[in-house]
Design an enzyme around this catalytic site. Structure first.
Site, PDB file in Angstrom:
ATOM      1  N   SER A 236      75.475  69.517  83.919  1.00 51.09           N
ATOM      2  CA  SER A 236      74.442  70.281  84.488  1.00 51.09           C
ATOM      3  C   SER A 236      73.466  69.136  85.129  1.00 51.09           C
ATOM      4  O   SER A 236      74.048  68.316  85.963  1.00 51.09           O
ATOM      5  CB  SER A 236      73.696  71.065  83.786  1.00 51.09           C
ATOM      6  OG  SER A 236      73.244  72.125  84.385  1.00 51.09           O
TER       7      SER A 236
ATOM      8  N   ASP B 261      79.213  81.431  86.968  1.00 49.45           N
ATOM      9  CA  ASP B 261      78.052  80.974  86.482  1.00 49.45           C
ATOM     10  C   ASP B 261      76.599  81.458  86.701  1.00 49.45           C
ATOM     11  O   ASP B 261      76.542  82.129  87.787  1.00 49.45           O
ATOM     12  CB  ASP B 261      77.749  79.532  87.299  1.00 49.45           C
ATOM     13  CG  ASP B 261      76.803  78.479  86.463  1.00 49.45           C
ATOM     14  OD1 ASP B 261      75.747  79.006  85.824  1.00 49.45           O
ATOM     15  OD2 ASP B 261      77.030  77.256  86.540  1.00 49.45           O
TER      16      ASP B 261
ATOM     17  N   HIS C 215      78.407  79.032  83.002  1.00 47.22           N
ATOM     18  CA  HIS C 215      77.634  77.622  83.068  1.00 47.22           C
ATOM     19  C   HIS C 215      78.178  76.641  81.858  1.00 47.22           C
ATOM     20  O   HIS C 215      77.774  76.922  80.784  1.00 47.22           O
ATOM     21  CB  HIS C 215      76.067  77.631  83.236  1.00 47.22           C
ATOM     22  CG  HIS C 215      75.593  76.371  83.368  1.00 47.22           C
ATOM     23  ND1 HIS C 215      75.921  75.944  84.752  1.00 47.22           N
ATOM     24  CD2 HIS C 215      74.593  75.780  82.942  1.00 47.22           C
ATOM     25  CE1 HIS C 215      75.018  74.646  84.907  1.00 47.22           C
ATOM     26  NE2 HIS C 215      74.339  74.683  83.694  1.00 47.22           N
TER      27      HIS C 215
END
Ligand SMILES: *[C@@H]1O[C@H](CO)[C@@H](O)[C@H](O)[C@H]1NC(C)=O
Ligand SMILES: *[C@@H]1O[C@H](CO)[C@@H](O)[C@H](O)[C@H]1NC(C)=O
Ligand SMILES: *[C@@H]1O[C@H](CO)[C@@H](O)[C@H](O)[C@H]1NC(C)=O
Length: 304
Positions: free
Chosen positions: A112, A230, A286
Site C-alpha cells: 500500500s 479494492d 485491498h
C-alpha cells in the site's frame, strides 16, 4: 571474504580453489526490504511479520527486513499517519544505508502506501541500489477519497479523516498528515501540483528532476500489483500509475495515456520499452492475496 564487493570476490575466485563457494556467495539471492502500509506495523505476525516469515521459508537464508519507522511499534503505527512522508523516506534511507547486510543491494517490497514510499527511496537514495521494486496496491498517482479506517485504532484514524476532509492541501495538514501528502484532487490539479509536498515532487509534476529519473531507471524491474476489487483505494487505477481524468470523476486514464509517460518525465516510458514495467492484477480487495499467488508470481519471478 563475505565483506568483499562482488567484483573483488570474482577476482579472488580465479586464485582460489573454492570456486563454487565463491560463486554461490557472489550470486546469492538479494535481501528484501519490506515497507508496511497505513494501519499496520512492521512486525505483526498476523500481517507483515507473517509475510516476512513466509518469504524466509520459501527462500532459505534470505535476509528480510521489515522497516520500523520509529523506536517502538506504537511510534511505527502512528508515524505511518502523521510523520511527514519526506521524513519517513529519509528515515528509511538511513535504516537501509546503515544496514551492512544490504550493502550490495536489495529488492523493495512495498505494501500500500509503503509502495510509493519505497519508490521515493529508489529515486532519492540510490545507494545501496534497489534491484526490483514490487508494490502491492500502492497509490502511485495518489488518492482522491478518504481511506477506509483500518487497524485497531479506529478513533485515531477517524481523526485523520476529519483532517483530510478539512483541507488536505492546507500547509499544516500537508506537513502533518502523511496521506494528505499523496492526496490528488483531480478537480484542482493546479493546487495539487503546487501544494503536495511529497507526491507531486516524486512524480516530477513541478519540474523534471533528472536525478529521480536516472535513479528510477536503475531498477531492473518495477512491478505494480492492482487489486481489482479494492474498496480502500480510490481510484484503483492509481495502483498501476493511472488516475482520474482532470475534472472528470467518471473517467480514468492509464499510465500510458498520461503526459508523465508520453513526455517520459520520470523515465517510465523508457523502462516500459525495456520491458522493466510489470502490471499484475489480483481479483480481490485491498492487498488480499493468497500465499500461492505470492509464491508463484512474486517470489519465483522477482525475489529469487
Ligand atoms: C544511522 O547511523 C547513524 C550513524 O551511526 C546514526 O546516527 C543514525 O541514527 C542511524 N539512523 C537510523 C535510522 O538507524
Ligand atoms: C532532485 O532530487 C534530489 C534528491 O532528492 C535533490 O537533492 C535535488 O535538489 C533535486 N533537484 C531539483 C532540481 O529539484
Ligand atoms: C458523471 O456521471 C454522473 C452519473 O452518471 C453524471 O450525472 C455526471 O454528469 C457525469 N459527469 C461527467 C463530468 O461526465
Amino acid at each position: 571474504m563475505i565483506d568483499l564487493p562482488c567484483n573483488a570476490r570474482m577476482k579472488f575466485v580465479l586464485l582460489s580453489f573454492l570456486v563454487l563457494i565463491n560463486f554461490q556467495i557472489c550470486f546469492s539471492v538479494l535481501p528484501i526490504v519490506i515497507w508496511h502500509g497505513l494501519g499496520d506495523v512492521c512486525c505483526n505476525p498476523l500481517s507483515i511479520g507473517g509475510l516476512q516469515k513466509f518469504i524466509q521459508q520459501e527462500i532459505p537464508d534470505v535476509y528480510v527486513i521489515s522497516l520500523k519507522i520509529g523506536k517502538t511499534t506504537k511510534e511505527d503505527f502512528e508515524n505511518a499517519y502523521i510523520k511527514n512522508a519526506n521524513d519517513q523516506v529519509k528515515f528509511a534511507c538511513d535504516l537501509i544505508r546503515n544496514d551492512s547486510k544490504l550493502a550490495l543491494g536489495y529488492h523493495g517490497l512495498g505494501i500500500s502506501q509503503g509502495g510509493q514510499f519505497l519508490r521515493a527511496v529508489a529515486q532519492r537514495c540510490p545507494d545501496p541500489p534497489m534491484a526490483n521494486l514490487i508494490t502491492l496496491g500502492s497509490q502511485h498517482q495518489g488518492v482522491y477519497g478518504l481511506p477506509r479506517c483500518l487497524g485497531d485504532d479506529v478513533k485515531f484514524c477517524n481523526y485523520i479523516r476529519t483532517l483530510l476532509n478539512h483541507g488536505a492541501y492546507k500547509k499544516w495538514i500537508q506537513n502533518f498528515v502523511a496521506p494528505a501528502e499523496y492526496w490528488h484532487d483531480p478537480l484542482d490539479e493546479e493546487t495539487y501540483k503546487k501544494a503536495s509536498v511529497f507526491l507531486a515532487d516524486i512524480n516530477n509534476e513541478r519540474a523534471t528532476n533528472e536525478t529521480y529519473k536516472r535513479n528510477l531507471q536503475q531498477l531492473k524491474n518495477f512491478v505494480m500489483v492492482k487489486f481489482t476489487k479494492d474498496t480502500v483505494v480510490q481510484p484503483i487505477e492509481t495502483e498501476w500509475f493511472g488516475f482520474y481524468r482532470e475534472n472528470n470523476l467518471n473517467s480514468t486514464y492509464t499510465l500510458q495515456e498520461s503526459p508523465l509517460y508520453i513526455e517520459d518525465r520520470l523515465g517510465l516510458r523508457t523502462m516500459d520499452d525495456q520491458g522493466k514495467l510489470h502490471f499484475l492484477k489480483v481479483e480481490g480487495d485491498h492487498v488480499q492475496f493468497s500465499q500461492i499467488w505470492f509464491k508463484q508470481t512474486i517470489i519465483e519471478k522477482f525475489l529469487r
